[in-house]
Design a protein around this motif. Sequence first.
Motif, PDB file in Angstrom:
ATOM      1  N   TRP A 100    -101.015 -56.058 -14.810  1.00 58.11           N
ATOM      2  CA  TRP A 100     -99.878 -55.217 -15.218  1.00 58.11           C
ATOM      3  C   TRP A 100    -100.288 -53.757 -15.087  1.00 58.11           C
ATOM      4  O   TRP A 100    -101.223 -53.305 -15.757  1.00 58.11           O
ATOM      5  CB  TRP A 100     -99.482 -55.536 -16.662  1.00 58.11           C
ATOM      6  N   ASP A 101     -99.605 -53.017 -14.241  1.00 54.08           N
ATOM      7  CA  ASP A 101     -99.931 -51.611 -14.001  1.00 54.08           C
ATOM      8  C   ASP A 101     -98.723 -50.791 -14.486  1.00 54.08           C
ATOM      9  O   ASP A 101     -97.748 -50.629 -13.763  1.00 54.08           O
ATOM     10  CB  ASP A 101    -100.178 -51.425 -12.500  1.00 54.08           C
ATOM     11  N   GLU A 102     -98.841 -50.297 -15.716  1.00 56.95           N
ATOM     12  CA  GLU A 102     -97.702 -49.630 -16.363  1.00 56.95           C
ATOM     13  C   GLU A 102     -97.229 -48.406 -15.554  1.00 56.95           C
ATOM     14  O   GLU A 102     -96.040 -48.254 -15.288  1.00 56.95           O
ATOM     15  CB  GLU A 102     -98.117 -49.212 -17.779  1.00 56.95           C
ATOM     16  N   ALA A 103     -98.188 -47.565 -15.129  1.00 53.50           N
ATOM     17  CA  ALA A 103     -97.809 -46.351 -14.384  1.00 53.50           C
ATOM     18  C   ALA A 103     -97.224 -46.729 -13.023  1.00 53.50           C
ATOM     19  O   ALA A 103     -96.235 -46.134 -12.569  1.00 53.50           O
ATOM     20  CB  ALA A 103     -99.025 -45.449 -14.205  1.00 53.50           C
ATOM     21  N   GLY A 104     -97.826 -47.713 -12.378  1.00 57.19           N
ATOM     22  CA  GLY A 104     -97.336 -48.159 -11.071  1.00 57.19           C
ATOM     23  C   GLY A 104     -95.931 -48.719 -11.173  1.00 57.19           C
ATOM     24  O   GLY A 104     -95.073 -48.471 -10.315  1.00 57.19           O
ATOM     25  N   LYS A 105     -95.688 -49.492 -12.230  1.00 64.34           N
ATOM     26  CA  LYS A 105     -94.351 -50.074 -12.418  1.00 64.34           C
ATOM     27  C   LYS A 105     -93.324 -48.980 -12.654  1.00 64.34           C
ATOM     28  O   LYS A 105     -92.229 -49.011 -12.103  1.00 64.34           O
ATOM     29  CB  LYS A 105     -94.409 -51.075 -13.587  1.00 64.34           C
ATOM     30  N   ARG A 106     -93.687 -47.976 -13.451  1.00 67.57           N
ATOM     31  CA  ARG A 106     -92.753 -46.850 -13.681  1.00 67.57           C
ATOM     32  C   ARG A 106     -92.463 -46.122 -12.364  1.00 67.57           C
ATOM     33  O   ARG A 106     -91.311 -45.779 -12.075  1.00 67.57           O
ATOM     34  CB  ARG A 106     -93.346 -45.845 -14.672  1.00 67.57           C
ATOM     35  N   ALA A 107     -93.496 -45.888 -11.574  1.00 68.45           N
ATOM     36  CA  ALA A 107     -93.304 -45.169 -10.303  1.00 68.45           C
ATOM     37  C   ALA A 107     -92.365 -45.961  -9.395  1.00 68.45           C
ATOM     38  O   ALA A 107     -91.492 -45.391  -8.733  1.00 68.45           O
ATOM     39  CB  ALA A 107     -94.646 -44.949  -9.627  1.00 68.45           C
ATOM     40  N   GLU A 108     -92.543 -47.286  -9.374  1.00 61.54           N
ATOM     41  CA  GLU A 108     -91.685 -48.130  -8.523  1.00 61.54           C
ATOM     42  C   GLU A 108     -90.249 -48.156  -9.045  1.00 61.54           C
ATOM     43  O   GLU A 108     -89.293 -48.010  -8.290  1.00 61.54           O
ATOM     44  CB  GLU A 108     -92.260 -49.543  -8.509  1.00 61.54           C
ATOM     45  N   LEU A 109     -90.116 -48.313 -10.359  1.00 64.23           N
ATOM     46  CA  LEU A 109     -88.774 -48.445 -10.946  1.00 64.23           C
ATOM     47  C   LEU A 109     -87.927 -47.194 -10.755  1.00 64.23           C
ATOM     48  O   LEU A 109     -86.717 -47.291 -10.584  1.00 64.23           O
ATOM     49  CB  LEU A 109     -88.890 -48.741 -12.442  1.00 64.23           C
ATOM     50  N   TYR A 110     -88.568 -46.020 -10.828  1.00 63.37           N
ATOM     51  CA  TYR A 110     -87.772 -44.787 -10.811  1.00 63.37           C
ATOM     52  C   TYR A 110     -88.054 -43.946  -9.561  1.00 63.37           C
ATOM     53  O   TYR A 110     -87.928 -42.723  -9.570  1.00 63.37           O
ATOM     54  CB  TYR A 110     -87.983 -44.020 -12.124  1.00 63.37           C
ATOM     55  N   ALA A 111     -88.430 -44.628  -8.491  1.00 64.09           N
ATOM     56  CA  ALA A 111     -88.618 -43.950  -7.199  1.00 64.09           C
ATOM     57  C   ALA A 111     -87.291 -43.334  -6.761  1.00 64.09           C
ATOM     58  O   ALA A 111     -86.223 -43.844  -7.109  1.00 64.09           O
ATOM     59  CB  ALA A 111     -89.088 -44.960  -6.159  1.00 64.09           C
ATOM     60  N   PRO A 112     -87.336 -42.228  -5.988  1.00 66.13           N
ATOM     61  CA  PRO A 112     -86.087 -41.531  -5.630  1.00 66.13           C
ATOM     62  C   PRO A 112     -85.052 -42.431  -4.961  1.00 66.13           C
ATOM     63  O   PRO A 112     -83.855 -42.232  -5.139  1.00 66.13           O
ATOM     64  CB  PRO A 112     -86.556 -40.448  -4.647  1.00 66.13           C
ATOM     65  N   GLU A 113     -85.506 -43.438  -4.206  1.00 62.91           N
ATOM     66  CA  GLU A 113     -84.525 -44.275  -3.494  1.00 62.91           C
ATOM     67  C   GLU A 113     -84.015 -45.447  -4.329  1.00 62.91           C
ATOM     68  O   GLU A 113     -83.221 -46.252  -3.836  1.00 62.91           O
ATOM     69  CB  GLU A 113     -85.131 -44.816  -2.199  1.00 62.91           C
ATOM     70  N   ALA A 114     -84.463 -45.560  -5.574  1.00 58.79           N
ATOM     71  CA  ALA A 114     -84.044 -46.711  -6.401  1.00 58.79           C
ATOM     72  C   ALA A 114     -82.567 -46.585  -6.783  1.00 58.79           C
ATOM     73  O   ALA A 114     -82.118 -45.523  -7.219  1.00 58.79           O
ATOM     74  CB  ALA A 114     -84.902 -46.784  -7.654  1.00 58.79           C
TER      75      ALA A 114
END
Length: 204
Positions: free
Chosen positions: A68-82
């Motif tokens: 579980w990579d908390e920072a990585g998951k946040r970066a993926e979830l709120y990426a500009p293209e999301a």
Amino acid sequence: MPMPTEKLNAINSEPSLVAFLNPPLVYNQDITIDYYHADTLPPALVSWTFELVKTNLYHLYVRSNDGWDEAGKRAELYAPEARYLIARSTTDPADLKGFLMFQMVQEETMDDDYMADVAYCYELQVAENARNQGLGEHLMRLLCQIGLHWQLEKVMLTVFKENKGAMRFYTKKMGFELDEISPGACLSPRKAKRFDYEILSKPC
Ligand SMILES: CC(C)(COP(=O)(O)OP(=O)(O)OC[C@H]1O[C@@H](n2cnc3c(N)ncnc32)[C@H](O)[C@@H]1OP(=O)(O)O)[C@@H](O)C(=O)NCCC(=O)NCCS
């Protein structure tokens, strides 16, 4: 990562990918589905989406190869293209039911010279008390409609092999199949075993 095509750039510049559906989008009258870009997601929904992912999938992530990579998951979830489809009660906007987060991206194929334009479902999360009422199916169908409208080739997603319920939902109920680049499709069984996920897809 190759550069996005002009077509994807244009799609990702659209203010709304669901305008053609004439919002408001509703499901069974009592559920309304709101559309957001990551940068327009209100802070309360940023917290809620993150917590729902964690509540639903943390137990699978911690046992996975990457953890579980908390920072990585946040970066993926709120990426500009999301792009988000957020389901909530029609009468009580604070009563949140589930969400789908997708991105319009290019994905590898088995042809080294060809990248496919796809609607990639990064997250499909339904709150426990809202499951088995057809909401997950409805959100996935919406994504297929969106992909079809924008003339993408397929809808794609990644699922942990251990997530048997979701695997059954996607393959048995929604008609997804192993994508050609999924470990289970393109590697020998011995090599595929090292991977804890599969990649599923379905033509738009
Ligand atoms: C997978 C998920 C999104 C399905 O949403 P949903 O709103 O319950 O889906 P639907 O009501 O449209 O469909 C439910 C059907 O799929 C099956 N199913 C879905 N999720 C299941 C689960 N976790 N366990 C067992 N069966 C499941 C049910 O048997 C049901 O079949 P039926 O309609 O023939 O009875 C939801 O279970 C969920 O949010 N799970 C946790 C998060 C998750 O795993 N997300 C997918 C990550 S890739």
